[in-house]
Design a protein around this motif. Structure first.
Motif, PDB file in Angstrom:
ATOM      1  N   ILE A 209     -10.619  -7.838  29.072  1.00  0.00           N
ATOM      2  CA  ILE A 209      -9.362  -7.503  28.393  1.00  0.00           C
ATOM      3  C   ILE A 209      -8.233  -7.827  29.363  1.00  0.00           C
ATOM      4  CG2 ILE A 209      -7.971  -5.609  27.460  1.00  0.00           C
ATOM      5  CD1 ILE A 209     -10.576  -4.276  26.564  1.00  0.00           C
ATOM      6  N   CYS A 220      -2.979  -6.110  27.198  1.00  0.00           N
ATOM      7  CA  CYS A 220      -3.519  -5.081  26.284  1.00  0.00           C
ATOM      8  C   CYS A 220      -2.452  -4.006  26.030  1.00  0.00           C
ATOM      9  CB  CYS A 220      -4.730  -4.450  26.949  1.00  0.00           C
ATOM     10  SG  CYS A 220      -5.414  -3.001  26.146  1.00  0.00           S
ATOM     11  N   ILE A 221      -2.399  -3.525  24.794  1.00  0.00           N
ATOM     12  CA  ILE A 221      -1.435  -2.441  24.509  1.00  0.00           C
ATOM     13  C   ILE A 221      -2.149  -1.105  24.270  1.00  0.00           C
ATOM     14  CG2 ILE A 221       0.423  -3.949  23.690  1.00  0.00           C
ATOM     15  CD1 ILE A 221      -0.489  -3.245  20.821  1.00  0.00           C
ATOM     16  N   TYR A 222      -3.430  -1.036  24.605  1.00  0.00           N
ATOM     17  CA  TYR A 222      -4.180   0.228  24.627  1.00  0.00           C
ATOM     18  C   TYR A 222      -4.149   0.960  23.284  1.00  0.00           C
ATOM     19  CZ  TYR A 222      -3.729  -1.013  29.484  1.00  0.00           C
ATOM     20  OH  TYR A 222      -3.748  -1.726  30.659  1.00  0.00           O
ATOM     21  N   ARG A 223      -4.329   0.205  22.218  1.00  0.00           N
ATOM     22  CA  ARG A 223      -4.302   0.820  20.894  1.00  0.00           C
ATOM     23  C   ARG A 223      -5.706   1.183  20.404  1.00  0.00           C
ATOM     24  NH1 ARG A 223      -4.642  -3.485  17.301  1.00  0.00           N
ATOM     25  NH2 ARG A 223      -3.081  -2.811  15.798  1.00  0.00           N
ATOM     26  N   GLY A 224      -6.738   0.750  21.118  1.00  0.00           N
ATOM     27  CA  GLY A 224      -8.087   1.259  20.877  1.00  0.00           C
ATOM     28  C   GLY A 224      -8.855   0.664  19.706  1.00  0.00           C
ATOM     29  N   PHE A 225      -8.395  -0.451  19.139  1.00  0.00           N
ATOM     30  CA  PHE A 225      -9.100  -1.034  17.996  1.00  0.00           C
ATOM     31  C   PHE A 225      -9.942  -2.241  18.393  1.00  0.00           C
ATOM     32  CE2 PHE A 225      -5.932   1.445  15.715  1.00  0.00           C
ATOM     33  CZ  PHE A 225      -6.695   1.998  14.706  1.00  0.00           C
ATOM     34  N   CYS A 226     -10.505  -2.233  19.602  1.00  0.00           N
ATOM     35  CA  CYS A 226     -11.283  -3.383  20.081  1.00  0.00           C
ATOM     36  C   CYS A 226     -12.457  -3.693  19.151  1.00  0.00           C
ATOM     37  CB  CYS A 226     -11.825  -3.099  21.471  1.00  0.00           C
ATOM     38  SG  CYS A 226     -10.576  -2.578  22.654  1.00  0.00           S
ATOM     39  N   CYS A 230      -9.516  -7.539  17.985  1.00  0.00           N
ATOM     40  CA  CYS A 230      -8.227  -7.240  18.638  1.00  0.00           C
ATOM     41  C   CYS A 230      -7.133  -8.131  18.043  1.00  0.00           C
ATOM     42  CB  CYS A 230      -8.365  -7.494  20.140  1.00  0.00           C
ATOM     43  SG  CYS A 230      -6.799  -7.358  21.024  1.00  0.00           S
ATOM     44  N   VAL A 232      -4.218  -8.303  18.955  1.00  0.00           N
ATOM     45  CA  VAL A 232      -3.229  -8.645  19.983  1.00  0.00           C
ATOM     46  C   VAL A 232      -3.615  -9.933  20.733  1.00  0.00           C
ATOM     47  CG1 VAL A 232      -2.207  -7.731  22.133  1.00  0.00           C
ATOM     48  CG2 VAL A 232      -2.629  -6.208  20.210  1.00  0.00           C
ATOM     49  N   ALA A 234      -5.598  -9.689  23.229  1.00  0.00           N
ATOM     50  CA  ALA A 234      -5.802  -9.256  24.620  1.00  0.00           C
ATOM     51  C   ALA A 234      -7.297  -9.212  24.961  1.00  0.00           C
ATOM     52  CB  ALA A 234      -5.187  -7.878  24.837  1.00  0.00           C
ATOM     53  N   LYS A 235      -8.127  -8.819  23.999  1.00  0.00           N
ATOM     54  CA  LYS A 235      -9.576  -8.750  24.259  1.00  0.00           C
ATOM     55  C   LYS A 235     -10.197 -10.124  24.059  1.00  0.00           C
ATOM     56  CE  LYS A 235     -12.725  -7.736  21.347  1.00  0.00           C
ATOM     57  NZ  LYS A 235     -13.541  -7.152  20.293  1.00  0.00           N
ATOM     58  N   PRO A 348      -8.972   1.052  25.479  1.00  0.00           N
ATOM     59  CA  PRO A 348     -10.188   0.370  25.039  1.00  0.00           C
ATOM     60  C   PRO A 348     -11.360   1.351  25.127  1.00  0.00           C
ATOM     61  CG  PRO A 348      -9.009  -0.926  26.694  1.00  0.00           C
ATOM     62  CD  PRO A 348      -8.363   0.420  26.654  1.00  0.00           C
TER      63      PRO A 348
HETATM   64  S1  SF4 Z   1      -7.688  -3.812  20.483  1.00  0.00           S
HETATM   65 FE1  SF4 Z   1      -8.478  -3.249  22.517  1.00  0.00          FE
HETATM   66  S2  SF4 Z   1      -8.021  -5.013  23.840  1.00  0.00           S
HETATM   67 FE2  SF4 Z   1      -6.798  -5.237  21.990  1.00  0.00          FE
HETATM   68  S3  SF4 Z   1      -4.817  -4.380  22.559  1.00  0.00           S
HETATM   69 FE3  SF4 Z   1      -6.031  -2.752  21.567  1.00  0.00          FE
HETATM   70  S4  SF4 Z   1      -7.070  -1.661  23.226  1.00  0.00           S
HETATM   71 FE4  SF4 Z   1      -6.286  -3.607  24.063  1.00  0.00          FE
END
Ligand code: SF4
Ligand SMILES: Cc1cc2nc3c(=O)[nH]c(=O)nc-3n(C[C@H](O)[C@H](O)[C@H](O)COP(=O)(O)OP(=O)(O)OC[C@H]3O[C@@H](n4cnc5c(N)ncnc54)[C@H](O)[C@@H]3O)c2cc1C
Length: 541
Positions: A209, A220-226, A230, A232, A234-235, A348
């Motif tokens: 990530i 990563c924006i730390y939104r937890g939907f990995c 993702c 974003v 980021a992952k 994450p």
């Molecule tokens: S989905 Fe996971 S990797 Fe993607 S931004 Fe959210 S926490 Fe970060």
């Protein structure tokens, strides 16, 4: 990271305008005719298939990767919602059997370009050197026909390409990571606090990530939907880490193409290409070589469904090895309740782990070991955890409204490979009329002992961190094996370069080839093995 862009430009080929997909690259990609004899046709564009496609395209090979699922666009196809993400999974029927059957669906394989890594959790540890010789060291499992040192450079390359963030890793072959560790959320803090009190070493990472900016991929924006894909970028998943570079170098990624058979010249015994279904039509792609990378269930199924007069028991199955030694990790999950809010969803899911119990401990009555990681289930998965404890109705509602106070850890236990744990073909047919996979799975005594030990350690950590209540459920994670790598055709399906023993121009480059699984999440190793095979094929190994 000097040199990574010279090897793989994917992150720089993504758009830099707030959208996630380079539509031009997809629109203008090279398209081969079915009648073209391309150099390599790859079945499946997930962890293993995409790395192979990208490497071969860079070497100038004419390569097409066919995937049964869609070419995802994160902007339009994915939602940050658990219930709305079910379409990411491979949900075609499969039959399960054995004394400990493994549920199929969300917790195993994906479909579509990017494969299961589209909805994987992003955790990317290396295997330990001991994983490659468990039979010699402990009399269990199997020895690989290659060693850790053969994979080391490929691990380092892929860690740069994803890229991976984490603390210096003290276990296995100690090594660092290209990006510094992410900041830790509430669940990670609980793990670090509890482990610290017990003298257990726990570290932050490794996660694939982005921590910072990488090419045109944002932080990563730390939104937890990995696990929902993702949105974003980021992952890491092959959709953004290897497919863009493959396209730019002339590979074709053919989505919505379900391969039904590897076609063999009955006279020479060589592969001629693959039959596949697309837009309701049966088609045949001619190729000089074939690589199968459809995941541990679909790869053996395809080989068995490719039986012919030359291979009456299934392709590459003259020694009854196809589908055998399928492995799944025991993955008990323990949750602890805290008076203070934890809010485990705000990061994450995997962020902190310990590999202190990974290796065989001579003082224990079991072989091999387990790893512990934060897992942070979202509400629906949390409801499954609570319901599995027998809580229902008003009790379930109470647990659900208390969600923000819970922390959750998961173990990965190294269940041992057994020949009876295997995929065969069932009488049931799928929507294309093809026999579906029947997967029989039973645990051994060593497996059960590992789960018990892992559960005890997780409960101790959560209690030491201050939990007043802990609850554990038993589950499975990560399937690998089923077409394993071995020293001879009597013990496996492919050799150390992933070339099948039976058909000289047929390769298998996914998780099916792993002879052991360690207690590590497998994606990084699958990619490293595929990258090594690509070097073997292009003559640069
Ligand atoms: S989905 Fe996971 S990797 Fe993607 S931004 Fe959210 S926490 Fe970060
Ligand atoms: C919920 C979840 C979380 C996970 N978390 C992690 C993690 O944190 N870390 C980690 O290392 N691993 C994780 N994994 C596992 C990891 O994603 C897989 O081990 C890895 O992606 C397997 O790679 P593969 O190449 O074998 O198959 P895949 O990546 O699954 O690719 C197989 C592809 O083949 C296609 N396919 C199959 N059959 C056919 C056919 N007949 N014709 C055409 N195409 C076909 C499929 O559509 C799919 O796209 C997770 C998995 C799941 C399900």
């Amino acid at each position: 990271m000097p040199g990574v862009r010279d090897r793989n430009e994917s992150a720089w080929l993504l758009p830099n305008d707030g959208s996630r997909t380079n539509h031009g690259l997809r629109r203008d990609m090279r398209r081969f005719a079915d009648t073209d004899e391309i150099d390599m046709v790859i079945v499946g564009c997930g962890a293993g298939g995409s790395v192979l496609a990208q490497r071969l395209a860079r070497a100038g090979w004419r390569v097409a990767a066919l995937d049964a699922g869609p070419f995802w666009d994160p902007d339009t196809d994915w939602v940050s919602d658990e219930a709305g993400s079910h379409h990411l999974y491979w949900t075609e029927p499969r039959v399960i059997a054995g004394s400990d059957p493994v549920p199929m669906g969300s917790n195993n394989s994906g479909r579509g370009v990017g494969g299961s890594m589209v909805h994987y959790a992003g955790y990317t540890p290396r295997f330990h050197p001991s994983d490659f010789s468990t039979y010699t060291a402990d009399g269990v499992g199997a020895d690989w026909p290659l060693g850790y040192a053969d994979l080391r450079p490929y691990y380092a390359d892929i860690e740069q390409e994803l890229p991976v963030a984490g603390e210096h890793w003290p276990w296995g072959d100690p090594h660092g990571y290209p990006y510094r560790p992410h900041p830790v959320g509430g669940n990670g803090e609980v793990f670090l606090r509890g482990a610290g009190k017990l003298g257990i070493t726990a570290k932050v990472g490794p996660v694939a990530i982005v921590n910072g900016r990488f090419g045109n991929r944002p932080h990563c924006i730390y939104r937890g939907f990995c696990l929902q894909g993702c949105k974003v970028n980021a992952k890491a998943s092959p959709l953004i880490t290897h497919v863009p570079d493959a396209l730019a170098r002339g590979a074709e990624i053919r989505a919505n193409a379900m391969v039904t058979q590897v076609v063999i010249d009955q006279r020479t015994g060589r592969a001629l290409g693959v039959n596949y279904l697309r837009d309701g039509r049966e088609r045949f792609q001619r190729a000089r070589m074939v690589a199968v990378a459809g995941y541990s269930i679909e790869t053996p199924r395809l080989l068995l469904n490719s039986a012919s007069s030359r291979f009456p028991d299934g392709l590459c199955n003259d020694f009854d090895q196809v589908g055998r030694y399928l492995m799944v990790q025991g993955a008990p999950q323990t949750a602890g309740r805290f008076d203070a809010e934890v809010r485990m969803y705000k990061s994450p899911p995997p962020e902190v782990s310990s590999e202190e119990f990974y290796e065989t401990d001579p003082a224990k009555d079991y072989k091999r070991g387990f790893a512990i990681q934060t897992v942070s289930p979202l509400p629906i998965t949390w409801a499954e955890h609570v319901a599995a404890q027998g809580h229902w109705g008003s009790a379930l509602r109470e647990y659900m409204s208390d969600y923000v106070h819970w922390s959750c850890l998961g173990a990965l236990c190294e269940f041992l490979a057994l020949p009876e744990n295997r995929v065969t073909l069932d009488d049931e047919k799928d929507s294309h009329g093809l026999p579906v996979a029947r997967f029989a799975y039973s645990q051994g005594d060593n497996d059960r002992a590992l789960v018990k030990a892992a559960q005890a350690v997780m409960e101790d950590i959560l209690h030491a961190a201050g939990a007043d209540e802990v609850i554990t459920i038993k589950r499975y994670a990560h399937l690998v094996g089923g077409a394993r790598m071995a020293a001879s055709e009597r013990h496996g399906v492919v050799d150390q370069n992933c070339r099948s023993f039976a058909v000289p121009n047929l390769y298998i480059t996914d998780g099916s080839v792993l002879p052991t699984q360690g207690s590590a999440n497998p994606a990084l190793t699958i990619m490293a093995v595929a990258a090594r095979t690509a070097d073997h094929l292009t003559g640069t190994a």
